[in-house]
Write a protein that holds these residues in place. Sequence first.
Motif, PDB file in Angstrom:
ATOM      1  N   THR A  25       0.842  -1.195   0.000  1.00  0.00           N
ATOM      2  CA  THR A  25       0.000   0.000   0.000  1.00  0.00           C
ATOM      3  C   THR A  25       0.877   1.245   0.000  1.00  0.00           C
ATOM      4  N   THR A  26       2.075   1.109  -0.471  1.00  0.00           N
ATOM      5  CA  THR A  26       3.030   2.192  -0.583  1.00  0.00           C
ATOM      6  C   THR A  26       3.254   2.482  -2.062  1.00  0.00           C
ATOM      7  N   ASP A  27       3.642   3.696  -2.383  1.00  0.00           N
ATOM      8  CA  ASP A  27       3.866   4.070  -3.776  1.00  0.00           C
ATOM      9  C   ASP A  27       5.011   3.284  -4.417  1.00  0.00           C
ATOM     10  N   ASP A  28       5.999   2.903  -3.614  1.00  0.00           N
ATOM     11  CA  ASP A  28       7.182   2.243  -4.148  1.00  0.00           C
ATOM     12  C   ASP A  28       7.431   0.922  -3.409  1.00  0.00           C
ATOM     13  N   PRO A  29       6.925  -0.194  -3.946  1.00  0.00           N
ATOM     14  CA  PRO A  29       7.119  -1.488  -3.272  1.00  0.00           C
ATOM     15  C   PRO A  29       8.588  -1.870  -3.091  1.00  0.00           C
ATOM     16  N   ARG A  30       9.480  -1.324  -3.924  1.00  0.00           N
ATOM     17  CA  ARG A  30      10.911  -1.643  -3.789  1.00  0.00           C
ATOM     18  C   ARG A  30      11.478  -1.191  -2.450  1.00  0.00           C
ATOM     19  N   ARG A  31      10.746  -0.306  -1.760  1.00  0.00           N
ATOM     20  CA  ARG A  31      11.231   0.187  -0.468  1.00  0.00           C
ATOM     21  C   ARG A  31      11.353  -0.931   0.554  1.00  0.00           C
ATOM     22  N   PHE A  32      10.657  -2.045   0.325  1.00  0.00           N
ATOM     23  CA  PHE A  32      10.750  -3.163   1.256  1.00  0.00           C
ATOM     24  C   PHE A  32      12.175  -3.709   1.327  1.00  0.00           C
ATOM     25  N   ARG A  33      12.950  -3.544   0.254  1.00  0.00           N
ATOM     26  CA  ARG A  33      14.346  -4.010   0.271  1.00  0.00           C
ATOM     27  C   ARG A  33      15.171  -3.273   1.309  1.00  0.00           C
ATOM     28  N   ARG A  34      14.826  -2.023   1.569  1.00  0.00           N
ATOM     29  CA  ARG A  34      15.588  -1.211   2.516  1.00  0.00           C
ATOM     30  C   ARG A  34      15.049  -1.308   3.948  1.00  0.00           C
ATOM     31  N   LEU A  35      13.851  -1.861   4.094  1.00  0.00           N
ATOM     32  CA  LEU A  35      13.261  -1.969   5.431  1.00  0.00           C
ATOM     33  C   LEU A  35      13.897  -3.099   6.225  1.00  0.00           C
ATOM     34  N   LYS A  36      14.189  -2.833   7.475  1.00  0.00           N
ATOM     35  CA  LYS A  36      14.739  -3.852   8.360  1.00  0.00           C
ATOM     36  C   LYS A  36      13.652  -4.445   9.244  1.00  0.00           C
ATOM     37  N   GLU A  37      12.600  -3.640   9.552  1.00  0.00           N
ATOM     38  CA  GLU A  37      11.521  -4.133  10.393  1.00  0.00           C
ATOM     39  C   GLU A  37      10.211  -3.442  10.043  1.00  0.00           C
ATOM     40  N   VAL A  38       9.135  -4.117  10.385  1.00  0.00           N
ATOM     41  CA  VAL A  38       7.789  -3.574  10.222  1.00  0.00           C
ATOM     42  C   VAL A  38       7.013  -3.851  11.508  1.00  0.00           C
ATOM     43  N   VAL A  39       5.893  -3.167  11.630  1.00  0.00           N
ATOM     44  CA  VAL A  39       5.004  -3.386  12.765  1.00  0.00           C
ATOM     45  C   VAL A  39       3.757  -4.082  12.239  1.00  0.00           C
ATOM     46  N   LEU A  40       3.442  -5.234  12.814  1.00  0.00           N
ATOM     47  CA  LEU A  40       2.266  -6.014  12.440  1.00  0.00           C
ATOM     48  C   LEU A  40       1.158  -5.711  13.437  1.00  0.00           C
ATOM     49  N   ASP A  41       0.014  -5.275  12.929  1.00  0.00           N
ATOM     50  CA  ASP A  41      -1.148  -5.029  13.776  1.00  0.00           C
ATOM     51  C   ASP A  41      -2.023  -6.271  13.728  1.00  0.00           C
ATOM     52  N   THR A  42      -2.048  -7.024  14.821  1.00  0.00           N
ATOM     53  CA  THR A  42      -2.812  -8.267  14.871  1.00  0.00           C
ATOM     54  C   THR A  42      -4.277  -8.019  15.205  1.00  0.00           C
TER      55      THR A  42
END
Length: 170
Positions: A25-42
């Motif tokens: 849901t981001t404009d640039d999916p390639r940004r996931f390569r630079r991400l080290k962590e995300v927050v999961l909302d359960t």
Amino acid sequence: MEDLLQVGIITSTHGVRGEVKVYPTTDDPRRFRRLKEVVLDTGREKLNLEIEGVKFFKQFVILKFKGLDNINDIEKYRQKSLYVTRKNAVRLQRDEYFIADLIGLKVQDEDGTELGTVKDVIETGANDVYEVEMADGRSLLLPAIKQCILNVDVENGMMQVHVLEGLLDL
């Protein structure tokens, strides 16, 4: 302002080794390569997940999280949202805003008359369109162009606009 910004939604598992298919849901999916962590909302809690691997498949991002190594570990997170903190968010250029920051802004015309509140941002091919919910229940659609959007003050929750002739008549 929102502290967490959505970057994707887990749509399904991918294989049996704990990978998930994520609709970005981001404009640039390639940004996931630079991400080290995300927050999961359960839905009950927010979990910090370390990203171990990133692949791309069609319009999806395939993610592998550290410590979630089989399909049973990850299956319960289907249809859950992934977020990043503002610290991990992409840097914005001048006159760029996160959609989450625009929703809820009070909108006034150049004379200071309050028109309503930003209800939604519609992403089109050419430019975004801000949907303003007016006091009388009508919606005003404003193109996000310099001729219409005069000033955006996210910190004070205000947007000043010029309504092009005829837009209020729609």
